[in-house]
Design a protein around this motif. Structure first.
Motif, PDB file in Angstrom:
ATOM      1  N   PRO A  37       0.683  -1.222  -0.019  1.00 40.43           N
ATOM      2  CA  PRO A  37      -0.108   0.022   0.095  1.00 40.43           C
ATOM      3  C   PRO A  37       0.833   1.211   0.101  1.00 40.43           C
ATOM      4  N   LEU A  38       0.657   2.138  -0.777  1.00 39.78           N
ATOM      5  CA  LEU A  38       1.120   3.448  -0.773  1.00 39.78           C
ATOM      6  C   LEU A  38       0.388   4.288  -0.033  1.00 39.78           C
ATOM      7  N   PRO A  39       0.960   5.357   0.506  1.00 42.64           N
ATOM      8  CA  PRO A  39       0.559   6.484   1.591  1.00 42.64           C
ATOM      9  C   PRO A  39      -0.443   7.092   0.801  1.00 42.64           C
ATOM     10  N   ARG A  40      -1.777   7.550   1.580  1.00 42.62           N
ATOM     11  CA  ARG A  40      -2.757   8.234   1.137  1.00 42.62           C
ATOM     12  C   ARG A  40      -2.586   9.533   0.584  1.00 42.62           C
ATOM     13  N   LEU A  41      -1.726  10.226   1.331  1.00 42.36           N
ATOM     14  CA  LEU A  41      -1.539  11.681   0.960  1.00 42.36           C
ATOM     15  C   LEU A  41      -0.413  11.484  -0.076  1.00 42.36           C
ATOM     16  N   TRP A  42      -0.804  12.203  -1.360  1.00 40.35           N
ATOM     17  CA  TRP A  42       0.139  12.653  -2.474  1.00 40.35           C
ATOM     18  C   TRP A  42       0.169  13.997  -2.754  1.00 40.35           C
ATOM     19  N   ALA A  80       3.676   9.946   3.212  1.00 38.22           N
ATOM     20  CA  ALA A  80       3.134  10.833   1.640  1.00 38.22           C
ATOM     21  C   ALA A  80       4.150  10.465   0.802  1.00 38.22           C
ATOM     22  N   VAL A  81       3.656  10.354  -0.492  1.00 41.03           N
ATOM     23  CA  VAL A  81       4.230  10.282  -1.744  1.00 41.03           C
ATOM     24  C   VAL A  81       4.387  11.888  -2.381  1.00 41.03           C
ATOM     25  N   LEU A  82       5.804  11.922  -2.558  1.00 45.85           N
ATOM     26  CA  LEU A  82       6.198  13.351  -3.325  1.00 45.85           C
ATOM     27  C   LEU A  82       6.653  13.018  -4.672  1.00 45.85           C
ATOM     28  N   LEU A  83       5.676  13.795  -5.483  1.00 49.21           N
ATOM     29  CA  LEU A  83       6.068  13.876  -6.855  1.00 49.21           C
ATOM     30  C   LEU A  83       6.692  15.112  -7.360  1.00 49.21           C
ATOM     31  N   VAL A  84       7.983  14.924  -7.775  1.00 47.79           N
ATOM     32  CA  VAL A  84       8.907  15.997  -8.169  1.00 47.79           C
ATOM     33  C   VAL A  84       8.749  16.506  -9.671  1.00 47.79           C
ATOM     34  N   PRO A  85       8.954  17.663 -10.157  1.00 49.91           N
ATOM     35  CA  PRO A  85       8.933  18.161 -11.485  1.00 49.91           C
ATOM     36  C   PRO A  85       9.703  17.589 -12.227  1.00 49.91           C
ATOM     37  N   ALA A 158       8.289  19.661   3.577  1.00 49.35           N
ATOM     38  CA  ALA A 158       7.310  18.795   4.027  1.00 49.35           C
ATOM     39  C   ALA A 158       7.230  18.711   5.464  1.00 49.35           C
ATOM     40  N   ALA A 159       8.516  18.243   6.103  1.00 49.53           N
ATOM     41  CA  ALA A 159       8.651  17.828   7.486  1.00 49.53           C
ATOM     42  C   ALA A 159       8.308  18.795   8.535  1.00 49.53           C
ATOM     43  N   LYS A 164       5.735  13.195   6.437  1.00 46.79           N
ATOM     44  CA  LYS A 164       7.040  12.248   6.201  1.00 46.79           C
ATOM     45  C   LYS A 164       7.007  12.049   4.799  1.00 46.79           C
ATOM     46  N   ILE A 165       7.828  12.211   4.080  1.00 47.74           N
ATOM     47  CA  ILE A 165       7.848  11.609   2.599  1.00 47.74           C
ATOM     48  C   ILE A 165       8.446  10.186   2.600  1.00 47.74           C
TER      49      ILE A 165
END
Length: 183
Positions: A37-42, A80-85, A158-159, A164-165
């Motif tokens: 499972p991935l974190p729910r917060l993206w 959380a999942v962090l999407l970088v540009p 984010a922290a 927590k990424i």
């Protein structure tokens, strides 16, 4: 004797990593999500802000700004999942011998220094297989490398907000493959 056992252990671990990643590609996405499972917060990040995003039908959909207010330290961090540009990442297609697949992490750490202006210690990197040529026994990979200083700064911001990424990935890729290989 201990050295021989160490070599056997390393070979078995390498084989298991390769074999399980091959099998993971055969598992339907919904079933894989139950097992990993991935974190729910993206969150999608840029130089100034975080934007909340969600997965809808295998696509990333923007849901609005994420609070820029720091959270109290007593609150439990939110994974959380962090999407970088994509412009933060140096991305390159590499063609390697298929025999290298069980050792890609180590091989690509070496290739970073040959294929990019960075050392492996200066970047976070990940890869995805984009093609296989069985006839010529070649493997085509998309290598993505993000400077540690830039990603660490975003993780730090984010922290400060109580997040927590746990996974970082380059935005624009297939979001369902993020769980398999993390920067």
């Amino acid at each position: 004797m201990a050295a021989a056992w160490g070599q056997v252990h390393e070979a078995a671990r390498s084989f298991w990593g390769w074999w399980s990643s091959e099998l993971a590609g055969l598992v339907p996405a919904r079933l894989a999500a139950l097992a990993y499972p991935l974190p729910r917060l993206w969150l999608r990040v840029d130089d100034a802000d975080f934007r909340r995003v969600a997965l809808r039908g295998g696509r990333v959909v923007e849901r609005g700004s994420y609070s820029t207010e720091p959270r109290p330290l007593a609150a439990a961090p939110v994974p959380a999942v962090l999407l970088v540009p994509p412009e933060w990442a140096l991305q390159k297609i590499l063609s390697l011998p298929a025999e290298a697949e069980p050792h890609l992490a180590r091989l690509l750490a070496f290739e970073i220094e040959r294929q990019t202006p960075f050392t492996a210690a200066q970047v976070y990197f990940t890869w995805s297989v984009v093609g296989r040529d069985a006839l010529n026994r070649r493997l085509d990979l998309r290598l993505a490398a993000v400077p540690r200083a830039r990603l660490d700064a975003a993780i730090g911001r984010a922290a400060e907000r109580g997040v927590k990424i746990t996974v970082a990935a380059v935005d624009g890729g297939d979001p369902l493959t993020i769980a398999r290989r993390n920067m």
